[in-house]
Design a protein around this motif. Structure first.
Motif, PDB file in Angstrom:
ATOM      1  N   ASP A  76       0.860  -1.183   0.000  1.00 25.44           N
ATOM      2  CA  ASP A  76       0.000   0.000   0.000  1.00 25.44           C
ATOM      3  C   ASP A  76       0.895   1.231   0.000  1.00 25.44           C
ATOM      4  N   ARG A  86      -2.066   5.827   9.237  1.00 28.44           N
ATOM      5  CA  ARG A  86      -2.169   4.443   8.747  1.00 28.44           C
ATOM      6  C   ARG A  86      -1.365   3.502   9.642  1.00 28.44           C
ATOM      7  N   LEU A 136      -3.048   3.061  13.149  1.00 28.90           N
ATOM      8  CA  LEU A 136      -4.269   2.259  13.154  1.00 28.90           C
ATOM      9  C   LEU A 136      -4.057   0.818  12.699  1.00 28.90           C
ATOM     10  N   TYR A 137      -3.112   0.615  11.765  1.00 33.84           N
ATOM     11  CA  TYR A 137      -2.994  -0.697  11.120  1.00 33.84           C
ATOM     12  C   TYR A 137      -1.590  -1.292  11.231  1.00 33.84           C
ATOM     13  N   HIS A 138      -0.834  -0.922  12.274  1.00 34.37           N
ATOM     14  CA  HIS A 138       0.549  -1.400  12.341  1.00 34.37           C
ATOM     15  C   HIS A 138       0.661  -2.923  12.409  1.00 34.37           C
ATOM     16  N   ASP A 139      -0.347  -3.586  12.931  1.00 38.87           N
ATOM     17  CA  ASP A 139      -0.289  -5.052  13.001  1.00 38.87           C
ATOM     18  C   ASP A 139      -0.377  -5.698  11.620  1.00 38.87           C
ATOM     19  N   ASP A 140      -0.826  -4.931  10.626  1.00 41.91           N
ATOM     20  CA  ASP A 140      -0.976  -5.480   9.283  1.00 41.91           C
ATOM     21  C   ASP A 140       0.300  -5.386   8.450  1.00 41.91           C
ATOM     22  N   TYR A 141       1.292  -4.648   8.919  1.00 38.60           N
ATOM     23  CA  TYR A 141       2.485  -4.399   8.098  1.00 38.60           C
ATOM     24  C   TYR A 141       3.733  -5.056   8.678  1.00 38.60           C
ATOM     25  N   GLN A 153      -8.748 -11.019   6.508  1.00 41.42           N
ATOM     26  CA  GLN A 153      -7.345 -11.151   6.891  1.00 41.42           C
ATOM     27  C   GLN A 153      -6.481 -11.554   5.696  1.00 41.42           C
ATOM     28  N   SER A 178      -6.174  -8.570   3.229  1.00 38.61           N
ATOM     29  CA  SER A 178      -5.337  -7.468   3.694  1.00 38.61           C
ATOM     30  C   SER A 178      -3.863  -7.831   3.714  1.00 38.61           C
ATOM     31  N   ASN A 179      -3.544  -9.121   3.765  1.00 43.39           N
ATOM     32  CA  ASN A 179      -2.149  -9.527   3.807  1.00 43.39           C
ATOM     33  C   ASN A 179      -1.603  -9.981   2.464  1.00 43.39           C
ATOM     34  N   PHE A 208      -5.126  -2.775   0.692  1.00 44.38           N
ATOM     35  CA  PHE A 208      -6.310  -2.108   1.244  1.00 44.38           C
ATOM     36  C   PHE A 208      -7.302  -1.688   0.169  1.00 44.38           C
TER      37      PHE A 208
END
Length: 223
Positions: free
Chosen positions: A28, A39, A42-47, A175, A178-179, A183
């Motif tokens: 992204d 970003r 809010l979404y650090h667990d996704d990166y 999940q 998003s991985n 997004f």
């Protein structure tokens, strides 16, 4: 592996995004520091990694990195900037960046830096994954079942890798999207189901004994 690019030169961000997606990453991008910080917050667990420019509108990369580290968010960060003076390098590393790359740069060098950072102990992941008689080699981008190579597309490979990194866990479609995608992808599309069907065919999982459908949720790979 999922990467966020925070870069105000949109053409460069798109170019890097395209190159990394060709290497199997989900990517992204946002084009200003404030949006980047929000970003990450809010979404650090996704990166798994952030590529962060220093000279940006609204909030500089140095400030973004400092604020992120103050929140105890320790995603690896590579600073990407046209400023290559010694003080800029020192400032970037002092506020918590893991590496630093000055523009202009070649994509191969950026890719090598990314892989090097991701290999470091805090974020290291095994290069070879094994579930039952399936072996996935993340470095060579190859999959074998019963010692015979299984030819997969890049997305099928990324999908299988994601499932194999979460053995015996039920993961939902959101999940996976998003991985493995990004997004911007339509979460209502049936792309996950289509890729699961194709993946099962290729690995010979006709009765879904390896990749199990969890009704009302998503999928689980059984170790």
């Amino acid at each position: 592996m999922r990467i966020l690019i925070v870069e105000d030169q949109e053409n460069l961000a798109k170019l890097v995004k395209s190159g990394l997606e060709d290497e199997g990453f989900a990517v992204d991008y946002v084009t200003d520091g404030e949006a980047g910080f929000r970003r990450i917050e809010l979404y650090h667990d996704d990166y798994d990694l952030i590529i962060l420019d220093i000279m940006m509108p609204k909030l500089s990369g140095i400030d973004v990195c400092k604020k992120v580290r103050e929140l105890k968010i320790f995603i690896p960060i590579i600073m990407l900037t046209a400023k290559d003076g010694q003080n800029d390098i020192i400032n970037g590393l002092n506020v918590g960046a893991d590496d630093y790359l000055a523009k202009p740069f070649t994509f191969d060098i950026l890719l090598a830096r990314i892989r090097a950072v991701l290999r470091r102990p805090k974020t290291a992941l095994p290069a070879e994954l094994k579930i039952q008689d399936i072996i996935l080699d993340t470095t060579a981008k190859k999959v074998f079942r019963n010692s015979k190579e299984v030819r997969l597309t890049l997305k099928e490979f990324s999908l299988l890798e994601y499932l194999m990194r979460h053995p015996n866990q039920a993961v939902n479609r959101e999940q996976i999207l998003s991985n493995v995608w990004d997004f911007a992808f339509d979460s209502f599309a049936n792309v996950v189901d289509v890729h699961i069907t194709n993946l099962r065919k290729k690995i010979g999982d006709r009765n879904a004994k390896i990749i199990e459908t969890v009704r009302g949720l998503g999928y689980r790979i059984n170790a």
